[in-house]
Design an enzyme around this catalytic site. Structure first.
Site, PDB file in Angstrom:
ATOM      1  N   ARG A 173      33.647   7.690  -9.072  1.00  0.00           N
ATOM      2  CA  ARG A 173      32.463   6.873  -9.099  1.00  0.00           C
ATOM      3  C   ARG A 173      33.471   5.277  -8.793  1.00  0.00           C
ATOM      4  O   ARG A 173      34.359   5.307  -8.687  1.00  0.00           O
ATOM      5  CB  ARG A 173      31.830   7.123  -9.782  1.00  0.00           C
ATOM      6  CG  ARG A 173      30.945   6.280  -9.090  1.00  0.00           C
ATOM      7  CD  ARG A 173      29.831   5.673 -10.827  1.00  0.00           C
ATOM      8  NE  ARG A 173      28.573   4.935 -10.223  1.00  0.00           N
ATOM      9  CZ  ARG A 173      27.672   4.384 -10.573  1.00  0.00           C
ATOM     10  NH1 ARG A 173      27.716   3.755 -11.896  1.00  0.00           N
ATOM     11  NH2 ARG A 173      26.818   3.550 -10.017  1.00  0.00           N
ATOM     12  N   HIS A 174      32.483   5.474  -7.298  1.00  0.00           N
ATOM     13  CA  HIS A 174      33.352   3.912  -6.648  1.00  0.00           C
ATOM     14  C   HIS A 174      33.719   2.785  -7.355  1.00  0.00           C
ATOM     15  O   HIS A 174      32.808   3.000  -8.767  1.00  0.00           O
ATOM     16  CB  HIS A 174      32.635   3.167  -5.475  1.00  0.00           C
ATOM     17  CG  HIS A 174      31.018   3.357  -5.779  1.00  0.00           C
ATOM     18  ND1 HIS A 174      30.788   2.005  -6.322  1.00  0.00           N
ATOM     19  CD2 HIS A 174      29.683   3.818  -5.908  1.00  0.00           C
ATOM     20  CE1 HIS A 174      29.354   2.164  -7.132  1.00  0.00           C
ATOM     21  NE2 HIS A 174      29.147   3.585  -6.157  1.00  0.00           N
ATOM     22  N   GLY A 175      33.745   1.500  -7.247  1.00  0.00           N
ATOM     23  CA  GLY A 175      34.248   0.345  -8.289  1.00  0.00           C
ATOM     24  C   GLY A 175      32.375  -0.204  -8.112  1.00  0.00           C
ATOM     25  O   GLY A 175      31.412  -0.198  -7.454  1.00  0.00           O
ATOM     26  N   SER A 235      30.334  -2.550  -7.299  1.00  0.00           N
ATOM     27  CA  SER A 235      29.614  -2.856  -5.732  1.00  0.00           C
ATOM     28  C   SER A 235      28.758  -4.498  -6.290  1.00  0.00           C
ATOM     29  O   SER A 235      28.427  -4.609  -7.296  1.00  0.00           O
ATOM     30  CB  SER A 235      28.928  -1.586  -5.010  1.00  0.00           C
ATOM     31  OG  SER A 235      27.187  -2.035  -5.901  1.00  0.00           O
ATOM     32  N   ARG A 284      32.308   1.593  -0.237  1.00  0.00           N
ATOM     33  CA  ARG A 284      32.542   1.260  -1.381  1.00  0.00           C
ATOM     34  C   ARG A 284      33.120   2.431  -2.241  1.00  0.00           C
ATOM     35  O   ARG A 284      34.146   2.022  -3.020  1.00  0.00           O
ATOM     36  CB  ARG A 284      31.296   1.376  -2.463  1.00  0.00           C
ATOM     37  CG  ARG A 284      30.193   2.171  -2.699  1.00  0.00           C
ATOM     38  CD  ARG A 284      28.900   1.769  -3.211  1.00  0.00           C
ATOM     39  NE  ARG A 284      27.729   2.381  -3.005  1.00  0.00           N
ATOM     40  CZ  ARG A 284      27.158   2.790  -2.279  1.00  0.00           C
ATOM     41  NH1 ARG A 284      26.757   2.313  -1.578  1.00  0.00           N
ATOM     42  NH2 ARG A 284      25.508   3.292  -2.588  1.00  0.00           N
ATOM     43  N   GLU A 313      25.688   8.320  -1.932  1.00  0.00           N
ATOM     44  CA  GLU A 313      24.942   8.218  -3.181  1.00  0.00           C
ATOM     45  C   GLU A 313      23.203   8.832  -2.740  1.00  0.00           C
ATOM     46  O   GLU A 313      22.900   9.133  -1.467  1.00  0.00           O
ATOM     47  CB  GLU A 313      24.958   6.580  -3.322  1.00  0.00           C
ATOM     48  CG  GLU A 313      23.884   6.216  -4.321  1.00  0.00           C
ATOM     49  CD  GLU A 313      24.273   7.662  -6.091  1.00  0.00           C
ATOM     50  OE1 GLU A 313      25.001   6.525  -6.594  1.00  0.00           O
ATOM     51  OE2 GLU A 313      24.349   8.479  -5.638  1.00  0.00           O
ATOM     52  N   MET A 358      19.671   9.578  -2.124  1.00  0.00           N
ATOM     53  CA  MET A 358      19.009   8.263  -1.238  1.00  0.00           C
ATOM     54  C   MET A 358      17.376   7.360  -2.222  1.00  0.00           C
ATOM     55  O   MET A 358      17.030   8.819  -2.306  1.00  0.00           O
ATOM     56  CB  MET A 358      18.460   8.760  -0.155  1.00  0.00           C
ATOM     57  CG  MET A 358      17.989   7.988   1.061  1.00  0.00           C
ATOM     58  SD  MET A 358      16.867   8.300   1.355  1.00  0.00           S
ATOM     59  CE  MET A 358      16.350  10.108   1.929  1.00  0.00           C
ATOM     60  N   TYR A 359      17.743   6.635  -2.170  1.00  0.00           N
ATOM     61  CA  TYR A 359      16.506   5.991  -3.155  1.00  0.00           C
ATOM     62  C   TYR A 359      16.000   5.633  -1.621  1.00  0.00           C
ATOM     63  O   TYR A 359      14.231   5.186  -2.578  1.00  0.00           O
ATOM     64  CB  TYR A 359      16.500   4.705  -3.722  1.00  0.00           C
ATOM     65  CG  TYR A 359      16.861   5.427  -5.091  1.00  0.00           C
ATOM     66  CD1 TYR A 359      18.373   4.668  -5.885  1.00  0.00           C
ATOM     67  CD2 TYR A 359      16.680   5.943  -5.958  1.00  0.00           C
ATOM     68  CE1 TYR A 359      18.328   5.660  -7.523  1.00  0.00           C
ATOM     69  CE2 TYR A 359      16.914   5.763  -7.420  1.00  0.00           C
ATOM     70  CZ  TYR A 359      18.079   5.855  -7.575  1.00  0.00           C
ATOM     71  OH  TYR A 359      18.123   6.611  -8.795  1.00  0.00           O
ATOM     72  N   ARG A 383      17.322   9.439 -13.537  1.00  0.00           N
ATOM     73  CA  ARG A 383      18.300  10.757 -14.435  1.00  0.00           C
ATOM     74  C   ARG A 383      17.758  12.017 -14.863  1.00  0.00           C
ATOM     75  O   ARG A 383      18.601  12.865 -14.758  1.00  0.00           O
ATOM     76  CB  ARG A 383      18.773   9.840 -15.699  1.00  0.00           C
ATOM     77  CG  ARG A 383      19.717   8.649 -15.613  1.00  0.00           C
ATOM     78  CD  ARG A 383      20.705   8.583 -15.092  1.00  0.00           C
ATOM     79  NE  ARG A 383      21.587   8.008 -14.612  1.00  0.00           N
ATOM     80  CZ  ARG A 383      21.756   7.195 -13.839  1.00  0.00           C
ATOM     81  NH1 ARG A 383      20.866   7.692 -13.200  1.00  0.00           N
ATOM     82  NH2 ARG A 383      22.002   6.030 -13.650  1.00  0.00           N
ATOM     83  N   HIS A 394      29.923   8.940  -5.583  1.00  0.00           N
ATOM     84  CA  HIS A 394      28.647   7.571  -5.682  1.00  0.00           C
ATOM     85  C   HIS A 394      28.180   8.531  -8.154  1.00  0.00           C
ATOM     86  O   HIS A 394      29.142   9.792  -7.405  1.00  0.00           O
ATOM     87  CB  HIS A 394      27.677   7.868  -5.300  1.00  0.00           C
ATOM     88  CG  HIS A 394      28.292   7.490  -3.753  1.00  0.00           C
ATOM     89  ND1 HIS A 394      28.125   5.666  -3.137  1.00  0.00           N
ATOM     90  CD2 HIS A 394      29.093   7.809  -2.742  1.00  0.00           C
ATOM     91  CE1 HIS A 394      28.575   5.846  -2.358  1.00  0.00           C
ATOM     92  NE2 HIS A 394      29.205   6.565  -1.655  1.00  0.00           N
ATOM     93  N   GLY A 395      27.610   7.725  -8.512  1.00  0.00           N
ATOM     94  CA  GLY A 395      27.162   8.313  -9.941  1.00  0.00           C
ATOM     95  C   GLY A 395      26.749   9.177  -9.024  1.00  0.00           C
ATOM     96  O   GLY A 395      26.529   9.994  -9.920  1.00  0.00           O
TER      97      GLY A 395
HETATM   98  O1  LIG Z   1      21.094   2.741  -7.172  1.00  0.00           O
HETATM   99  C1  LIG Z   1      21.910   3.557  -6.432  1.00  0.00           C
HETATM  100  O2  LIG Z   1      22.024   3.635  -5.701  1.00  0.00           O
HETATM  101  C2  LIG Z   1      22.156   4.203  -8.195  1.00  0.00           C
HETATM  102  C3  LIG Z   1      23.594   3.999  -8.818  1.00  0.00           C
HETATM  103  O3  LIG Z   1      24.395   2.399  -8.474  1.00  0.00           O
HETATM  104  O4  LIG Z   1      21.943   3.428  -9.508  1.00  0.00           O
HETATM  105  P1  LIG Z   1      21.138   4.675 -10.741  1.00  0.00           P
HETATM  106  O5  LIG Z   1      21.609   4.389 -11.349  1.00  0.00           O
HETATM  107  O6  LIG Z   1      19.668   4.470 -10.737  1.00  0.00           O
HETATM  108  O7  LIG Z   1      21.198   5.985 -10.224  1.00  0.00           O
END
Ligand SMILES: O=C(O)[C@@H](CO)OP(=O)(O)O
Length: 341
Positions: free
Chosen positions: A94-96, A98, A144, A198, A200-201, A227, A269-270
């Site tokens: 996972r990236h460092g 950010s 990142r 990552e 998409m939020y 999660r 990404h996470g």
């Molecule tokens: O903000 C985000 O894109 C992710 C990873 O940083 O956060 P979360 O931990 O809520 O998945």
């Protein structure tokens, strides 16, 4: 015995070798350097040297790189005596940290760079994987993850040059060609893919502070968005939707390279990595809820016969304490030591 040069072209493997096999045979069987090759039609030629070794030039899908000699001997070899199959290393990072991780903001696909600490984490990650073979690198389209991959590779003891491959247009693809076989041998292709981005939020959450959002919508609700597997954040991607692109990309574009004997690093990404780990470890939608990835911490898997075995995640301060090295990796490390001393 007169040596003859046989050029065989078999599927994805082109073998140029100076065989001492009986000439005239219409088919030959090479068991050498980890490849069992049933040769089809043979075209004979003359060989300048009677001592040339078997050179395996792997014409894989994305790059016709010449195999790295030190990673092509016993590290992903089919050893006919022990009949072990190809074992390859998969590193996930996972990236460092950010700049928005530092501010605790929902980031998703917003393209923010690493913090100073994130840069340090990426370099530290590189130290932990500095003795593990890497033939190809995949990252997302976000800076990142790309920064993390490149910074980590500055620590690798093999000192190969990671080169971002550009194929966003016909010109880009043509103009970034490398015309020296030797230079190509000393490089590692870096492939960027938006599918590894990552989760998409989207605008509803991207840029909002996570703590403030939990106070506004409730801690449980926000944890569920962040999660759970199949519950999407408002107008965003659920982990399931993210896995439909990230895991699909992994299976179609990354796994075949592992199968063919290439060692691969994926810097992403996470959540895109959570979805991939869910696939690798066959986690249920319940189990994945508790899967958390820290920034800049490499995970090591060994791919063998279609299965992924996790070989360690960072528990120890030192690289030695981090990974359960198997024979393949131990031999690679030993040859690195010999090459560098
Ligand atoms: O903000 C985000 O894109 C992710 C990873 O940083 O956060 P979360 O931990 O809520 O998945």
């Amino acid at each position: 015995m007169a040596a003859a040069v046989f050029h065989q072209c078999i599927g994805a493997i082109q073998v140029h070798s100076c065989g001492t096999e009986k000439s005239g045979n219409s088919s030959l069987r090479f068991i050498s350097r980890g490849f069992v090759i049933d040769c089809g039609l043979l075209r004979k030629g003359t060989c300048s040297s009677h001592q040339c070794k078997l050179h395996v030039i792997r014409a894989s899908t994305s790059d016709a790189s010449v195999m790295d000699p030190i990673s092509s001997t016993s590290h992903n070899a089919i050893d006919s005596s022990e009949n072990t199959s190809i074992e390859t290393a998969l590193i996930l990072i996972r990236h460092g940290e950010s700049l928005w991780n530092e501010k605790n903001l929902f980031t998703g696909c917003v393209d923010v760079p690493l913090t100073k600490r994130g840069v340090e984490e990426a370099v530290e990650a590189g130290k932990r994987i500095s003795n593990i073979p890497v033939d190809m690198i995949f990252t997302s389209a976000l800076i990142r993850a790309q920064m993390t991959a490149m910074l980590a590779m500055t620590q690798h003891r093999r000192k190969k040059v990671p080169i971002v491959m550009h194929n966003e247009s016909k010109e880009a693809k043509a103009w970034n060609q490398i015309y020296s076989k030797e230079t190509k041998k000393q490089s590692i292709p870096v492939i960027t893919a938006w599918q590894l981005n990552e989760r998409m939020y989207v605008w509803e959450l991207q840029g909002l502070n996570k703590q403030e959002t939990a106070e506004r919508y409730g801690k449980e609700q926000v944890h569920e968005w962040r999660r759970s597997f199949d519950i999407p954040p408002p107008n965003g991607e659920s982990l399931e939707m993210c896995s439909q692109r990230a895991v699909a990309y992994f299976r179609e574009h990354i796994e075949p390279h592992l199968q063919s004997g290439k060692h691969v690093m994926v810097a992403a990404h996470g959540n895109s990595l959570r979805s991939i780990i869910m696939y690798l470890e066959k986690l249920t939608s319940q189990e994945v809820i508790s899967l958390e990835l820290s920034t800049g911490i490499p995970l090591l898997y060994i791919y063998k016969e279609g299965k992924f075995m996790r070989r360690g995640s960072p528990v120890g301060a030192t690289e030695a304490g981090v990974y359960a090295y198997n024979r393949t990796l131990a031999l690679y490390r030993q040859e690195l030591d010999e090459m560098l001393h």
